[in-house]
Design a protein around this motif. Structure first.
Motif, PDB file in Angstrom:
ATOM      1  N   THR A  42       0.850  -1.214  -0.127  1.00 49.83           N
ATOM      2  CA  THR A  42       0.003  -0.099   0.121  1.00 49.83           C
ATOM      3  C   THR A  42       0.751   1.231  -0.202  1.00 49.83           C
ATOM      4  OG1 THR A  42      -0.307   0.277   2.535  1.00 49.83           O
ATOM      5  CG2 THR A  42      -1.900  -1.213   1.403  1.00 49.83           C
ATOM      6  N   CYS A  43       0.494   2.328  -0.116  1.00 57.27           N
ATOM      7  CA  CYS A  43       0.922   3.630  -0.032  1.00 57.27           C
ATOM      8  C   CYS A  43       1.685   3.943   1.247  1.00 57.27           C
ATOM      9  CB  CYS A  43       0.223   4.869  -0.212  1.00 57.27           C
ATOM     10  SG  CYS A  43      -1.202   4.993   1.087  1.00 57.27           S
ATOM     11  N   ALA A  44       1.532   3.103   2.339  1.00 53.90           N
ATOM     12  CA  ALA A  44       2.417   3.228   3.562  1.00 53.90           C
ATOM     13  C   ALA A  44       3.322   1.959   3.519  1.00 53.90           C
ATOM     14  CB  ALA A  44       1.307   2.902   4.855  1.00 53.90           C
ATOM     15  N   GLY A  45       3.654   1.416   2.393  1.00 58.14           N
ATOM     16  CA  GLY A  45       4.866   0.454   2.359  1.00 58.14           C
ATOM     17  C   GLY A  45       4.782  -0.700   3.273  1.00 58.14           C
ATOM     18  N   TRP A  46       5.840  -1.233   3.840  1.00 59.75           N
ATOM     19  CA  TRP A  46       5.965  -2.450   4.246  1.00 59.75           C
ATOM     20  C   TRP A  46       5.184  -2.516   5.711  1.00 59.75           C
ATOM     21  CZ3 TRP A  46       8.249  -1.962   9.009  1.00 59.75           C
ATOM     22  CH2 TRP A  46       9.149  -0.814   9.005  1.00 59.75           C
ATOM     23  N   LEU A  47       5.163  -1.483   6.519  1.00 65.14           N
ATOM     24  CA  LEU A  47       4.459  -1.564   7.566  1.00 65.14           C
ATOM     25  C   LEU A  47       2.973  -1.983   7.644  1.00 65.14           C
ATOM     26  CD1 LEU A  47       5.093  -1.150  10.619  1.00 65.14           C
ATOM     27  CD2 LEU A  47       4.712   1.403  10.205  1.00 65.14           C
ATOM     28  N   LEU A  48       2.080  -1.570   6.444  1.00 62.88           N
ATOM     29  CA  LEU A  48       0.897  -2.225   6.517  1.00 62.88           C
ATOM     30  C   LEU A  48       0.828  -3.146   5.332  1.00 62.88           C
ATOM     31  CD1 LEU A  48      -2.168  -1.441   6.978  1.00 62.88           C
ATOM     32  CD2 LEU A  48      -2.098   0.167   5.054  1.00 62.88           C
ATOM     33  N   PHE A  49       1.737  -4.328   5.494  1.00 67.26           N
ATOM     34  CA  PHE A  49       2.043  -5.504   4.776  1.00 67.26           C
ATOM     35  C   PHE A  49       0.739  -6.237   4.524  1.00 67.26           C
ATOM     36  CE2 PHE A  49       4.305  -8.979   3.088  1.00 67.26           C
ATOM     37  CZ  PHE A  49       5.337  -8.458   2.758  1.00 67.26           C
ATOM     38  N   PRO A  50       0.555  -6.531   3.384  1.00 66.13           N
ATOM     39  CA  PRO A  50      -0.733  -7.497   2.950  1.00 66.13           C
ATOM     40  C   PRO A  50      -0.703  -8.835   3.481  1.00 66.13           C
ATOM     41  CG  PRO A  50       0.376  -6.792   1.026  1.00 66.13           C
ATOM     42  CD  PRO A  50       1.000  -6.286   2.243  1.00 66.13           C
ATOM     43  N   PRO A  51      -1.619  -9.433   3.598  1.00 65.64           N
ATOM     44  CA  PRO A  51      -1.519 -10.902   3.803  1.00 65.64           C
ATOM     45  C   PRO A  51      -1.071 -11.398   3.095  1.00 65.64           C
ATOM     46  CG  PRO A  51      -3.823 -10.373   3.922  1.00 65.64           C
ATOM     47  CD  PRO A  51      -3.062  -9.085   3.544  1.00 65.64           C
ATOM     48  N   VAL A  52      -0.210 -12.707   3.336  1.00 67.07           N
ATOM     49  CA  VAL A  52       0.627 -13.505   2.190  1.00 67.07           C
ATOM     50  C   VAL A  52      -0.020 -15.041   2.505  1.00 67.07           C
ATOM     51  CG1 VAL A  52       2.472 -12.244   1.812  1.00 67.07           C
ATOM     52  CG2 VAL A  52       2.536 -13.656   3.701  1.00 67.07           C
ATOM     53  N   ASP A  53       0.113 -15.977   1.429  1.00 71.68           N
ATOM     54  CA  ASP A  53      -0.461 -17.108   1.504  1.00 71.68           C
ATOM     55  C   ASP A  53       0.388 -18.107   2.364  1.00 71.68           C
ATOM     56  OD1 ASP A  53       1.506 -18.331  -0.090  1.00 71.68           O
ATOM     57  OD2 ASP A  53       0.378 -17.565  -1.948  1.00 71.68           O
ATOM     58  N   GLU A  54       0.052 -19.305   2.676  1.00 78.01           N
ATOM     59  CA  GLU A  54       0.717 -20.240   3.502  1.00 78.01           C
ATOM     60  C   GLU A  54       1.930 -20.868   3.009  1.00 78.01           C
ATOM     61  OE1 GLU A  54      -0.911 -22.901   6.239  1.00 78.01           O
ATOM     62  OE2 GLU A  54      -2.755 -21.578   6.684  1.00 78.01           O
ATOM     63  N   LEU A  55       2.025 -20.702   1.823  1.00 78.09           N
ATOM     64  CA  LEU A  55       3.398 -21.162   0.954  1.00 78.09           C
ATOM     65  C   LEU A  55       4.401 -20.103   1.284  1.00 78.09           C
ATOM     66  CD1 LEU A  55       4.951 -23.019  -0.901  1.00 78.09           C
ATOM     67  CD2 LEU A  55       4.032 -21.749  -2.745  1.00 78.09           C
ATOM     68  N   VAL A  56       4.040 -19.025   1.225  1.00 73.11           N
ATOM     69  CA  VAL A  56       5.031 -17.972   1.747  1.00 73.11           C
ATOM     70  C   VAL A  56       5.441 -17.926   3.028  1.00 73.11           C
ATOM     71  CG1 VAL A  56       5.446 -15.081   1.849  1.00 73.11           C
ATOM     72  CG2 VAL A  56       4.356 -16.324  -0.308  1.00 73.11           C
ATOM     73  N   LEU A  57       4.407 -18.017   3.833  1.00 68.60           N
ATOM     74  CA  LEU A  57       4.604 -18.221   5.354  1.00 68.60           C
ATOM     75  C   LEU A  57       5.520 -19.378   5.681  1.00 68.60           C
ATOM     76  CD1 LEU A  57       1.026 -17.347   6.888  1.00 68.60           C
ATOM     77  CD2 LEU A  57       3.208 -15.928   6.515  1.00 68.60           C
ATOM     78  N   GLY A  58       5.359 -20.590   4.993  1.00 68.56           N
ATOM     79  CA  GLY A  58       6.079 -21.715   5.180  1.00 68.56           C
ATOM     80  C   GLY A  58       7.576 -21.470   4.819  1.00 68.56           C
ATOM     81  N   ARG A  59       7.774 -20.607   3.753  1.00 69.48           N
ATOM     82  CA  ARG A  59       9.308 -20.254   3.492  1.00 69.48           C
ATOM     83  C   ARG A  59       9.793 -19.241   4.650  1.00 69.48           C
ATOM     84  NH1 ARG A  59       7.866 -18.857  -2.421  1.00 69.48           N
ATOM     85  NH2 ARG A  59       7.619 -21.142  -3.485  1.00 69.48           N
ATOM     86  N   LEU A  60       9.109 -18.420   4.881  1.00 72.00           N
ATOM     87  CA  LEU A  60       9.354 -17.341   6.051  1.00 72.00           C
ATOM     88  C   LEU A  60       9.720 -17.972   7.262  1.00 72.00           C
ATOM     89  CD1 LEU A  60      10.335 -14.677   6.280  1.00 72.00           C
ATOM     90  CD2 LEU A  60       7.713 -14.075   6.788  1.00 72.00           C
ATOM     91  N   ALA A  61       8.815 -19.063   7.621  1.00 66.84           N
ATOM     92  CA  ALA A  61       8.898 -19.960   8.923  1.00 66.84           C
ATOM     93  C   ALA A  61      10.303 -20.722   9.050  1.00 66.84           C
ATOM     94  CB  ALA A  61       7.832 -20.783   9.147  1.00 66.84           C
ATOM     95  N   ALA A  62      10.840 -21.128   7.721  1.00 64.28           N
ATOM     96  CA  ALA A  62      11.777 -21.949   7.579  1.00 64.28           C
ATOM     97  C   ALA A  62      12.916 -21.223   7.752  1.00 64.28           C
ATOM     98  CB  ALA A  62      12.020 -22.724   6.206  1.00 64.28           C
ATOM     99  N   LEU A  63      12.889 -20.181   7.313  1.00 66.64           N
ATOM    100  CA  LEU A  63      14.067 -19.210   7.690  1.00 66.64           C
ATOM    101  C   LEU A  63      14.397 -18.583   9.093  1.00 66.64           C
ATOM    102  CD1 LEU A  63      13.854 -16.868   4.536  1.00 66.64           C
ATOM    103  CD2 LEU A  63      15.672 -18.506   4.966  1.00 66.64           C
ATOM    104  N   THR A  64      12.975 -18.567   9.565  1.00 68.20           N
ATOM    105  CA  THR A  64      12.925 -17.669  11.164  1.00 68.20           C
ATOM    106  C   THR A  64      12.920 -18.496  12.091  1.00 68.20           C
ATOM    107  OG1 THR A  64      10.728 -17.147  10.703  1.00 68.20           O
ATOM    108  CG2 THR A  64      12.183 -15.480   9.930  1.00 68.20           C
ATOM    109  N   HIS A  65      12.423 -19.707  12.004  1.00 70.35           N
ATOM    110  CA  HIS A  65      11.928 -20.614  12.922  1.00 70.35           C
ATOM    111  C   HIS A  65      10.969 -20.171  13.863  1.00 70.35           C
ATOM    112  CE1 HIS A  65      15.477 -23.149  11.929  1.00 70.35           C
ATOM    113  NE2 HIS A  65      16.219 -22.138  11.846  1.00 70.35           N
ATOM    114  N   VAL A  66       9.969 -19.352  13.222  1.00 70.58           N
ATOM    115  CA  VAL A  66       8.724 -18.917  13.904  1.00 70.58           C
ATOM    116  C   VAL A  66       7.739 -19.536  13.036  1.00 70.58           C
ATOM    117  CG1 VAL A  66       7.057 -17.040  13.947  1.00 70.58           C
ATOM    118  CG2 VAL A  66       9.444 -16.615  14.257  1.00 70.58           C
ATOM    119  N   GLY A  67       6.709 -20.275  13.938  1.00 64.98           N
ATOM    120  CA  GLY A  67       5.365 -21.016  13.404  1.00 64.98           C
ATOM    121  C   GLY A  67       4.770 -20.542  12.627  1.00 64.98           C
TER     122      GLY A  67
END
Length: 168
Positions: A42-67
């Motif tokens: 959005t015009c507010a940039g990354w702070l107002l981050f849109p929801p992402v799907d579970e595939l993306v969350l899975g990749r992020l979880a693997a990198l951060t070890h956050v469920g």
């Protein structure tokens, strides 16, 4: 180890804090993690981050070890995404995190278009322009910019109260 998201933290705020830990921008964090294409922001940039799907969350979880469940809980609801001129915040809550005094956090509730006044400090929220947020790469940069603004305001206030009034 990647910082864990706080229960009341916004997903974009957590990404901003994560990027700040590595002294890079959220966009650089996203690219270096090979998470996928950065979603349209959005015009507010990354702070107002849109929801992402579970595939993306899975990749992020693997990198951060956050469920994945934890990340789902802090995502910004799609209904809250809108072109806004500014985003609200409470300065004290932003910089004085009672859960970790070394970690500022952007509360998820502040992204709600009808965010109520701060319940902790019993005052209305302040705002930062979206145009400013778009130029800042991570949460430390946001806190620094807001802190400078508050420092100038505090200095003006102290000058006002310490300057003797002229008597007519």
């Amino acid at each position: 180890m990647a910082p864990r998201p706080f229960e009341d933290e916004a997903f974009g705020g957590w990404l901003g804090r994560l990027a700040a830990k590595y002294r890079i921008s959220v966009a650089q964090l996203w690219a270096s993690g090979q998470i996928g294409e950065l979603p349209e922001l959005t015009c507010a940039g990354w702070l107002l981050f849109p929801p992402v799907d579970e595939l993306v969350l899975g990749r992020l979880a693997a990198l951060t070890h956050v469920g994945v469940d934890r990340m789902v809980a802090i995502q910004t609801p799609a209904a809250w995404l809108s072109g806004r001129c500014s985003l609200p915040y409470c300065f004290e809550c932003l910089v004085l995190n009672p859960l970790d005094i070394f970690s500022p956090r952007w509360k998820r509730e502040w992204l709600n278009p009808s965010a109520p006044p701060c319940e902790v400090h019993d005052r209305r929220l302040e705002t930062i322009p979206s145009s400013t947020l778009r130029t800042l790469g991570n949460l430390n940069a946001v806190v620094s910019r807001i802190g400078k603004r508050h420092g100038r305001r505090r200095k003006r206030y102290l000058n006002l109260i310490s300057t003797p009034r002229s008597q007519n």
